[in-house]
Design a protein around this motif. Sequence first.
Motif, PDB file in Angstrom:
ATOM      1  N   ARG A 329       0.831  -1.209   0.000  1.00 46.78           N
ATOM      2  CA  ARG A 329       0.000   0.000   0.000  1.00 46.78           C
ATOM      3  C   ARG A 329       0.857   1.246   0.000  1.00 46.78           C
ATOM      4  O   ARG A 329       1.699   1.433   0.870  1.00 46.78           O
ATOM      5  CB  ARG A 329      -0.909   0.005   1.241  1.00 46.78           C
ATOM      6  CG  ARG A 329      -1.913  -1.124   1.233  1.00 46.78           C
ATOM      7  CD  ARG A 329      -2.679  -1.182   2.550  1.00 46.78           C
ATOM      8  NE  ARG A 329      -3.480  -2.404   2.608  1.00 46.78           N
ATOM      9  CZ  ARG A 329      -4.650  -2.538   1.994  1.00 46.78           C
ATOM     10  NH1 ARG A 329      -5.153  -1.527   1.303  1.00 46.78           N
ATOM     11  NH2 ARG A 329      -5.308  -3.683   2.068  1.00 46.78           N
ATOM     12  N   ARG A 330       0.621   2.114  -0.972  1.00 50.50           N
ATOM     13  CA  ARG A 330       1.313   3.403  -0.976  1.00 50.50           C
ATOM     14  C   ARG A 330       0.295   4.514  -1.177  1.00 50.50           C
ATOM     15  O   ARG A 330      -0.702   4.548  -0.463  1.00 50.50           O
ATOM     16  CB  ARG A 330       2.401   3.424  -2.062  1.00 50.50           C
ATOM     17  CG  ARG A 330       3.520   2.420  -1.795  1.00 50.50           C
ATOM     18  CD  ARG A 330       4.841   2.856  -2.437  1.00 50.50           C
ATOM     19  NE  ARG A 330       5.879   1.853  -2.206  1.00 50.50           N
ATOM     20  CZ  ARG A 330       6.048   0.754  -2.944  1.00 50.50           C
ATOM     21  NH1 ARG A 330       5.238   0.515  -3.979  1.00 50.50           N
ATOM     22  NH2 ARG A 330       6.986  -0.093  -2.651  1.00 50.50           N
ATOM     23  N   ASP A 331       0.501   5.387  -2.124  1.00 47.82           N
ATOM     24  CA  ASP A 331      -0.329   6.598  -2.161  1.00 47.82           C
ATOM     25  C   ASP A 331      -1.313   6.704  -3.317  1.00 47.82           C
ATOM     26  O   ASP A 331      -1.951   7.731  -3.494  1.00 47.82           O
ATOM     27  CB  ASP A 331       0.591   7.836  -2.218  1.00 47.82           C
ATOM     28  CG  ASP A 331       1.735   7.747  -1.230  1.00 47.82           C
ATOM     29  OD1 ASP A 331       1.509   7.170  -0.133  1.00 47.82           O
ATOM     30  OD2 ASP A 331       2.826   8.236  -1.540  1.00 47.82           O
ATOM     31  N   SER A 332      -1.449   5.671  -4.129  1.00 46.14           N
ATOM     32  CA  SER A 332      -2.255   5.849  -5.339  1.00 46.14           C
ATOM     33  C   SER A 332      -3.687   5.343  -5.209  1.00 46.14           C
ATOM     34  O   SER A 332      -4.431   5.321  -6.183  1.00 46.14           O
ATOM     35  CB  SER A 332      -1.572   5.171  -6.533  1.00 46.14           C
ATOM     36  OG  SER A 332      -1.519   3.775  -6.331  1.00 46.14           O
ATOM     37  N   VAL A 333      -4.084   4.915  -4.007  1.00 47.12           N
ATOM     38  CA  VAL A 333      -5.474   4.466  -3.830  1.00 47.12           C
ATOM     39  C   VAL A 333      -6.230   5.455  -2.966  1.00 47.12           C
ATOM     40  O   VAL A 333      -5.728   5.852  -1.920  1.00 47.12           O
ATOM     41  CB  VAL A 333      -5.523   3.070  -3.192  1.00 47.12           C
ATOM     42  CG1 VAL A 333      -6.974   2.714  -2.841  1.00 47.12           C
ATOM     43  CG2 VAL A 333      -4.979   2.051  -4.172  1.00 47.12           C
TER      44      VAL A 333
END
Lengths: 333, 333
Positions: A329-333
């Motif tokens: 999980r990073r920042d694009s969702v």
Amino acid sequence: MVTLDDVAREAGVSRTTASRAINGKLTVHPERSAAVQRAAEKLGFRPNPAARSLARGRHDSVALIVSETNIEGMTNSFFAMALHGAIREIAKTDQQLVMLLRANDESDEKFLRFLEASHVDGAMVILEAHNTELPRLLAQSDLPVVFLGRPIESAEAPLSYIDSDNVGGSVLAAEALIAAGRRRIGVITGPHGMGVSQDRLRGFQQALDAHGLDSSLVAESDFQTAGGAEAMGLLLDQHPDLDGVFVMSDLMAAGAVGTLKTRGRRVPEDISLVSFDDTVIATTLEPRLTTVRQPLEELGARMVTALAELIAAPTAAPIRDTLPTTLVRRDSV
Amino acid sequence: MVTLDDVAREAGVSRTTASRAINGKLTVHPERSAAVQRAAEKLGFRPNPAARSLARGRHDSVALIVSETNIEGMTNSFFAMALHGAIREIAKTDQQLVMLLRANDESDEKFLRFLEASHVDGAMVILEAHNTELPRLLAQSDLPVVFLGRPIESAEAPLSYIDSDNVGGSVLAAEALIAAGRRRIGVITGPHGMGVSQDRLRGFQQALDAHGLDSSLVAESDFQTAGGAEAMGLLLDQHPDLDGVFVMSDLMAAGAVGTLKTRGRRVPEDISLVSFDDTVIATTLEPRLTTVRQPLEELGARMVTALAELIAAPTAAPIRDTLPTTLVRRDSV
DNA sequence: TGTGGTCGAGGAAGCGCTTCCTTGATGAAG
DNA sequence: CTTCATCAAGGAAGCGCTTCCTCGACCACA
């Protein structure tokens, strides 16, 4: 195994002459030379490089020395990481790793002959696109072979492969999008002819269907950046209400993000995006990508051990392993 | 070349027994076995794999099949692109490419023995860091070797290498910065122990000196992203008036750009940046990087041909080629 | 017609190793 | 004191190829 003696007998000449003819020496009569060539062709003769090397005192092979750091640094591509795992694993054994390049324009038959001529004990295949006849051909030859990624033909032929859990990973991706409240979710796939594309699409649609969402927003692409950019445009044109997208590679995601930006869609505010691979791109891009990570090095290493098993017991059942994928999980969702 | 017979003679046993001892067969008396081991060690015996393969009917080598597309896709790392060029060139010959991995914790001597045991005709070396004894050792052995990048030791030993014009490329980089009106220009280097770092620093300082600018604003790093970020920070701390920076790799540039952003410096408005390599990173980063491109694939291909020349004429003078670099102008200056 | 030279072809050795088969030595069993 | 296993070791064949050396056939020349 057909030897030079067989060829000589077939052509009705001595082994000496056969050898000369094969090696294009000039002291052999054209007619006989032709006869030898014909015999060799007919019998499918491949000079044994070991014997040749022993007799000639040469080896016709050059080493490419790479440092481990080198290979470690190649964390940016699917291929490179699997290579890293495989090389590390090979280094533990006393085997040599011979790299064969399959040219884009080379026919499958030609390549197969080339492979057989190289006299290796087995082969690991990392081919981007499996939509050739090669897997089928390899299955027919009795050379132990392990594929990276499930070949399409695997259902019909006793092929061995090591794959990551593409279906499961895609379910994770889809569910992350759904959990973020997205309801109009598209997907940018790789070529439909490839096993990975099929598997990932299956997982994706399965998850969407389970939630009663429309799983028909799909655009086919080619796993590359430019293709991803283009596919994203298409998807946007057809479905302006899109609020989420699953992109099957980081490379395509890089292109897709570019398209989204130029179209004025913010990620993740307007559209959430999940990709696949977890290469460096995922962290250098803005925003950093939420992506499905495959255990690529492990896949490469497992190929080596699987191949060893296959070489040891050629008649055993095909080996088919699936290694788990995880969502990063990073920042694009 | 020392053969099994030599070992047997030295140990005072038959060739048969020597073979058994070497291969750890249990039907040999421990004392004799030890004697054989000692003799083999003393004489530096390396079993000839060709002979072994011929006798055993096995080859102890597995192929790794990769598609051309695969290798083409690895456009993102220094190593990968050189590999691509080399593999393509090798494919034109009837040679085999054997990949050897030098583990990070492996001693140079041990690796050299390993290399000699692999019985190749020559070797191409792509090592990230040349600050080991390896080049010197290889120069002593009589195996033809070509390095990618000038090894530090090349001045003292007759080493062959193929390199890109690091000095010239760095001059280009510095002049681009100067032409953009920059006057306080720093540099983030790779390890000082590496030939490339030295050459690039030389070109950079040469250009700055020629324009009467201060060329002492240098921070040493490691060619990696994290290192680049850190070095950029240091440089900024020491020289707050910095208005231009030359970063010796795209990877480090990625880190440096990150640091600049968090410190509120805009690229290129406040600080101009030129990097080196022209990998994909240069185009995916924001801003896209102005960077010095090396002809990496060409370098790899040239290594192959140079090695072939060396193998053909082992006593000839070392081959030292330098291929031109070019400046690719994008948005960071 | 005899001599020398050239050319094409084959016999046989040998590359460095493994391994089958045989042999000699040793110890256990009868 | 024989007879048989058992074990360690060596002789020799052979893996598939190249190549040195030899030999016969043929042609040209004197």
